[in-house]
Design a protein around this motif. Structure first.
Motif, short mmCIF file in Angstrom:
data_model
loop_
_atom_site.label_atom_id
_atom_site.label_comp_id
_atom_site.label_asym_id
_atom_site.label_seq_id
_atom_site.Cartn_x
_atom_site.Cartn_y
_atom_site.Cartn_z
N ASN A 157 8.15 0.40 -2.55
CA ASN A 157 6.82 1.16 -3.06
C ASN A 157 5.62 0.35 -2.70
O ASN A 157 4.80 0.42 -1.75
CB ASN A 157 6.68 2.03 -5.11
CG ASN A 157 7.68 3.65 -4.68
OD1 ASN A 157 8.06 4.11 -3.15
ND2 ASN A 157 7.88 3.76 -5.99
N ILE A 158 6.21 -0.92 -3.09
CA ILE A 158 5.16 -1.67 -2.94
C ILE A 158 4.46 -1.52 -1.20
O ILE A 158 3.63 -1.74 -0.40
CB ILE A 158 5.06 -3.12 -3.46
CG1 ILE A 158 5.72 -2.65 -5.70
CG2 ILE A 158 3.80 -4.15 -3.64
CD1 ILE A 158 5.32 -4.50 -5.55
N LEU A 215 5.23 0.58 0.95
CA LEU A 215 4.67 1.37 1.39
C LEU A 215 3.24 1.80 1.66
O LEU A 215 2.65 1.79 2.29
CB LEU A 215 5.69 2.24 1.12
CG LEU A 215 4.93 4.07 1.86
CD1 LEU A 215 5.82 4.19 2.93
CD2 LEU A 215 5.54 5.31 0.70
N LEU A 216 2.93 1.06 0.77
CA LEU A 216 1.86 1.67 -0.37
C LEU A 216 0.61 0.20 0.65
O LEU A 216 -0.45 0.82 0.91
CB LEU A 216 0.83 1.63 -1.82
CG LEU A 216 1.88 3.11 -2.46
CD1 LEU A 216 1.60 1.92 -3.90
CD2 LEU A 216 1.49 4.10 -2.52
N SER A 253 0.37 0.99 4.01
CA SER A 253 0.05 2.46 4.14
C SER A 253 -2.21 2.58 3.72
O SER A 253 -2.43 2.80 5.33
CB SER A 253 -0.28 3.61 2.94
OG SER A 253 0.70 3.68 3.14
N LEU A 258 7.72 10.49 -0.01
CA LEU A 258 7.88 9.06 0.23
C LEU A 258 6.77 8.59 -1.24
O LEU A 258 6.84 7.90 -2.55
CB LEU A 258 7.69 8.30 1.21
CG LEU A 258 8.33 8.32 1.86
CD1 LEU A 258 8.33 7.85 3.40
CD2 LEU A 258 9.94 7.50 1.34
N TYR A 259 4.95 8.67 -0.77
CA TYR A 259 4.05 8.94 -1.25
C TYR A 259 4.70 9.45 -2.74
O TYR A 259 3.60 8.65 -3.87
CB TYR A 259 3.06 9.21 -0.68
CG TYR A 259 2.44 8.44 0.85
CD1 TYR A 259 1.94 6.91 0.29
CD2 TYR A 259 2.59 8.82 2.02
CE1 TYR A 259 1.79 6.32 1.89
CE2 TYR A 259 1.39 7.99 3.37
CZ TYR A 259 1.74 6.45 3.27
OH TYR A 259 1.60 5.96 3.68
N VAL A 290 7.19 9.89 -4.65
CA VAL A 290 7.41 8.95 -5.32
C VAL A 290 7.31 7.74 -5.83
O VAL A 290 7.25 7.60 -6.37
CB VAL A 290 9.11 8.69 -4.60
CG1 VAL A 290 9.71 7.85 -5.15
CG2 VAL A 290 10.00 9.83 -4.32
N ALA A 291 6.19 7.20 -4.68
CA ALA A 291 5.58 5.64 -4.75
C ALA A 291 4.50 5.61 -5.50
O ALA A 291 4.15 5.02 -6.48
CB ALA A 291 4.62 5.68 -3.10
N PHE A 292 3.86 6.69 -5.56
CA PHE A 292 2.70 7.21 -6.82
C PHE A 292 3.46 7.46 -8.35
O PHE A 292 2.55 7.28 -9.13
CB PHE A 292 1.27 7.75 -5.98
CG PHE A 292 0.40 7.50 -6.12
CD1 PHE A 292 0.18 6.37 -6.34
CD2 PHE A 292 0.50 8.13 -3.92
CE1 PHE A 292 -1.34 6.04 -4.69
CE2 PHE A 292 -0.50 7.11 -3.22
CZ PHE A 292 -0.78 6.53 -3.54
N THR A 329 6.11 4.00 -10.15
CA THR A 329 5.74 3.33 -9.84
C THR A 329 4.37 2.66 -10.49
O THR A 329 3.47 3.31 -10.24
CB THR A 329 5.36 2.50 -8.62
OG1 THR A 329 6.14 1.78 -7.98
CG2 THR A 329 5.27 1.07 -8.04
N LEU A 346 0.85 1.82 -11.23
CA LEU A 346 0.24 0.71 -10.95
C LEU A 346 -1.08 0.79 -11.93
O LEU A 346 -2.17 0.17 -10.47
CB LEU A 346 -0.55 2.36 -9.16
CG LEU A 346 0.71 1.65 -8.51
CD1 LEU A 346 0.34 2.61 -7.36
CD2 LEU A 346 0.82 0.22 -7.91
#
Lengths: 279, 258, 267
Positions: A93-94, A96-97, A100, C31-32, C34-36, C39, C41
């Motif tokens: 995720n790190i 990917l973000l 992006s 994907l996004y 899941v990412a947000f 994780t 942040l």
């Protein structure tokens, strides 16, 4: 047509019993090559002293590494996988973000850093200089700085890799922009288009495939880079890797390495095959 | 003397490059092989030093069937054959002299040549060869800094340095302009006359063939369709060999500034 | 020929584009999402409050005499870093030659896949993981760093070398063979002059990369300036971090300039 010169040169007609030695490689070149060779070897000698890595030690080190891998790393602790997967996801995720965000920000900066679009010499030079400095900073040091700024956690990793990949991406994309066909740009300029229209209709379509391809490439780089961010507290799998290393828990370390290797290979394979189709 | 006895060559893909060739080339002859591209000129010339190996028949050189040679013997045999190519095939980043000395590799021990320990006699020979083609002053210049005509002369010098009995030239002037083509052909002719080195040259241009050859061999579809002295050849002969009327492209033209 | 009806034109590829577009969008959205959601942040401090911190990184180090006193020490560490990179790159560049030849289609023949497999496996492995393994195997210190750098350099250089070898002029090889040259002679006179400039240029390029990588190897204990840097960061001595960073940037820039200059002349 080359004129055939009948005039004789310095070795005249080359009597076969002439005693003067004719060199195959002129002396100057020989000396130059010798000097280069001596410098390369001399520097290696110094470096091997400074790093305690004589060739002899390199060879002696091979059995150590072999036995370490065979005795300590194998077999991996297979059951440890459940503890590995969550931080691995965080690592992804790190990557990917950060990629992006960098992909979005890189576009305007790339045009500023391209000499054929940005005609303001002073601005171009400043942007280039800043980018060059940014690219000399290793990713891990950016991570250290952002951990200090926003605290321990994945966010610091996202910031660090954002700046890290921005440097790479802008360099690649701006080089692509500089290589585009100026014809369409001229055409739009001739119809009275302003700089944004020139960029949107003239430049962007020309760089699009490379732009996407480089973005994927940078994603691959960021996946690798994000693996170790945890060592300095910037999130991801590096954190448990450091923990297990300080505990000398080699079975677990081997499992982390194994899963990481698989994940990196899968991501690389997908990304590479996508990139092949693009360009 | 080179003797082809019922030589055929079939490529692995089934294409037949040569069909039952019977030829005799005498020592010191200047033979030009003509034909359209794809007629088998290159295959014929390359089969002499076995850069491609005929699949049938016998190829006798000085009475020995070269197709039966072992690798070792083949190497020994090849060093007596010089070869010149359309693209010169020089190592572009090496000096002219080093390129020419490559002609001595077959005569020099491997270890000696790797250490660049050519004998002075070899170096002199190489320079002498360069002198004969008129570019001795370029000896220490990198090959890629020469013009096409000069590069082709370097490759002639390389062939000469082998002190060969035979020189094969595969379209030596196809990449050169007309005056340079004539100059290169004249070099080959002079070498043929002065050293009695047999020349087998592939050419496309009919005027060059008629001007420089002693003997012309015409090929079509891998078969010999004409073989005779150059004096007996007319444009009609070429039309027969090519199987079509002569075109502008088949002529090089005169050497305008020779 | 029927007449073109311009009021009713259809892009024949439209359906395919639409499917691709939808597919990619949904995939990215997942994907996004899941990412947000997966994780955390959150920032412990707002990045907009880092002004004083940035000053400690980039400004203060140049005006503190106790930092100035440490510059020679830091330069020593940086020299160790440069040395790790040099020894590692040189080893890697030399070992990459046989692997590169093996992996080149026009040389390796049926064994090409062996070379390619080795190179792919090495490159799939992130550098720092090698460093970790070597630190554990041969102990902390620059030696582990040299090993890590060299093995990774083999991965990249071997691949680049094999591409160079695949692009050489094979006609020259057969020309030299036609003069009766032996295999070794063909290698020395035909192949090496064609590849040496590119090989050296790529090795220099890799050196530029390796100087950067070796400056962080210390974080896992593999020598160089990374170790004192991470120590200073953990003790929140940001002035020291800033000075070391400055030294790294300076050194890397100088090495890049020199290396780029040499590379321009090579090819």
């Amino acid at each position: 047509m080359v004129a055939r010169s009948k005039k004789t040169t310095w070795w005249v007609t080359l009597p076969m019993n002439n005693t003067k030695r004719i060199p195959i490689i002129p002396l100057k070149q020989k000396i130059f090559a010798l000097v280069v060779l001596l410098i390369v070897i001399g520097l290696y000698y110094l470096a091997s002293i400074a790093t305690n890595s004589s060739p002899e030690r390199l060879i002696n080190g091979i059995p150590h590494i072999y036995y370490f891998v065979v005795d300590d790393l194998i077999p991996p602790n297979w059951s440890y996988y459940s503890r590995v997967l969550p931080p691995l996801l965080e690592t992804w995720n790190i990557a990917l973000l950060s990629t992006s965000v960098a992909v979005v920000f890189c576009l305007p900066i790339s045009f500023l850093a391209a000499g054929n679009i940005n005609k303001k010499a002073w601005l171009y030079q400043i942007v280039r200089f800043l980018l060059n400095v940014l690219r000399t900073i290793p990713d891990m040091i950016l991570a250290v700085m952002f951990v200090a700024m926003v605290g321990i956690g994945a966010l610091a990793g996202v910031y660090a890799l954002f700046f890290f990949s921005l440097g790479i991406l802008v360099k690649l994309v701006s080089e692509t922009v500089e290589a585009i066909d100026p014809g369409p740009l001229e055409a739009i300029r001739a119809t009275g288009g302003n700089i944004f229209q020139i960029i949107c209709f003239g430049a962007v379509p020309q760089i699009l495939p490379q732009y996407v391809s480089y973005s994927l490439y940078v994603l691959e780089i960021n996946v690798r880079a994000s693996l170790v961010l945890g060592f300095v507290g910037a999130g991801g799998i590096g954190l448990i890797l450091r923990q297990q290393m300080s505990l000398f828990n080699y079975g677990n370390i081997a499992m982390i390495i194994f899963i990481t290797f698989i994940a990196v290979t899968i991501i690389d394979t997908i990304s590479t095959s996508l990139r092949k189709r693009l360009v | 003397m080179i003797e082809f006895r019922n030589v055929s060559l079939t490529y692995p893909n089934g294409h037949q490059g040569l069909k039952n060739i019977n030829l005799e080339i005498k020592e010191g002859e200047f033979v030009v092989i003509v034909g359209l591209s794809g007629a088998g000129k290159s295959t014929l010339i390359r089969s002499i030093n076995q850069m491609v190996k005929p699949t049938e028949g016998e190829l006798l050189i000085d009475g020995e069937n070269t197709l039966k040679f072992s690798d070792r013997k083949l190497r020994k045999f090849r060093r007596n054959i010089g070869m010149i190519f359309q693209n010169y095939n020089l190592v572009k980043r090496s000096s002219v002299l080093r390129n020419v000395l490559a002609g001595r590799l077959g005569h020099t021990g491997t270890l000696r040549s790797i250490l660049s320990l050519f004998s002075q006699a070899d170096v002199r020979l190489a320079l002498h060869s360069l002198e004969r083609v008129g570019i001795a002053e370029k000896a220490y210049i990198r090959a890629d800094q020469l013009s096409g005509g000069q590069q082709q002369r370097v490759s002639i010098a390389r062939a000469l340095t082998q002190q060969p009995k035979l020189i094969l030239a595969d379209e030596p002037v196809a990449s050169l302009d007309p005056p340079t083509s004539h100059a290169v052909m004249k070099d080959l002719q002079r070498i043929n006359k002065e050293d009695a080195i047999t020349m087998v040259v592939n050419l496309h241009a009919i005027d060059l063939s008629m001007q420089y050859a002693d003997r012309i061999i015409g090929l079509r579809n891998g078969e010999v369709v004409f073989d005779g002295p150059a004096s007996s050849v007319s444009e009609k002969t070429f039309e027969d060999i090519y199987g079509r009327p002569i075109k502008e492209d088949d002529l090089v033209g005169d050497a305008s500034n020779e | 020929m029927s007449q073109l009806d311009i009021n009713n034109m259809k892009n024949p590829k439209r359906a395919k584009y639409w499917w691709t577009f939808t597919g990619v969008t949904i995939f990215m959205a997942v994907l996004y999402y899941v990412a947000f959601t997966e994780t955390r942040l959150q920032a412990q401090r707002s990045i907009w409050e880092s002004g004083p911190l940035l000053k400690r990184f980039f400004w203060d180090p140049f005006f503190m005499s106790e930092i100035h006193a440490k510059i020679p020490e830091y330069f020593g560490y940086m020299m160790e870093t440069v040395a790790i990179a040099y020894a590692g790159t040189l080893m890697g560049a030399i070992l990459a030659i046989p692997v590169g030849f093996l992996a080149a289609r026009n040389v390796g023949g049926h064994f090409t896949f062996v070379g390619k497999a080795i190179l792919n496996a090495v490159r799939a492995f992130p550098e720092i993981l090698f460093a970790i393994i070597f630190v554990a195997a041969v102990g902390m210190g620059p030696f582990a760093g040299v090993l890590a750098i060299s093995i990774n350099s083999i991965g990249m250089l071997g691949k680049l070398y094999s591409e160079v070898i695949e692009s050489i002029d094979m006609e020259i090889i057969s020309t030299l063979k036609a003069t009766g040259a032996s295999k070794l002679q063909v290698l020395v006179y035909g192949v090496i002059p064609q590849v040496i400039p590119e090989f050296s240029s790529y090795a220099l390029y890799r050196y530029e990369i390796d100087v950067r990588s070796s400056s962080v190897l210390g974080i896992v204990g593999a020598g160089g300036i990374g170790a004192p840097l991470i120590l200073a960061a953990n003790q929140r001595n940001f002035e020291e971090v800033g000075m070391m960073l400055f030294i790294i940037v300076l050194t890397v820039t100088v090495i890049d300039l020199i290396s780029t200059n040499i590379r321009k002349r090579l090819v």
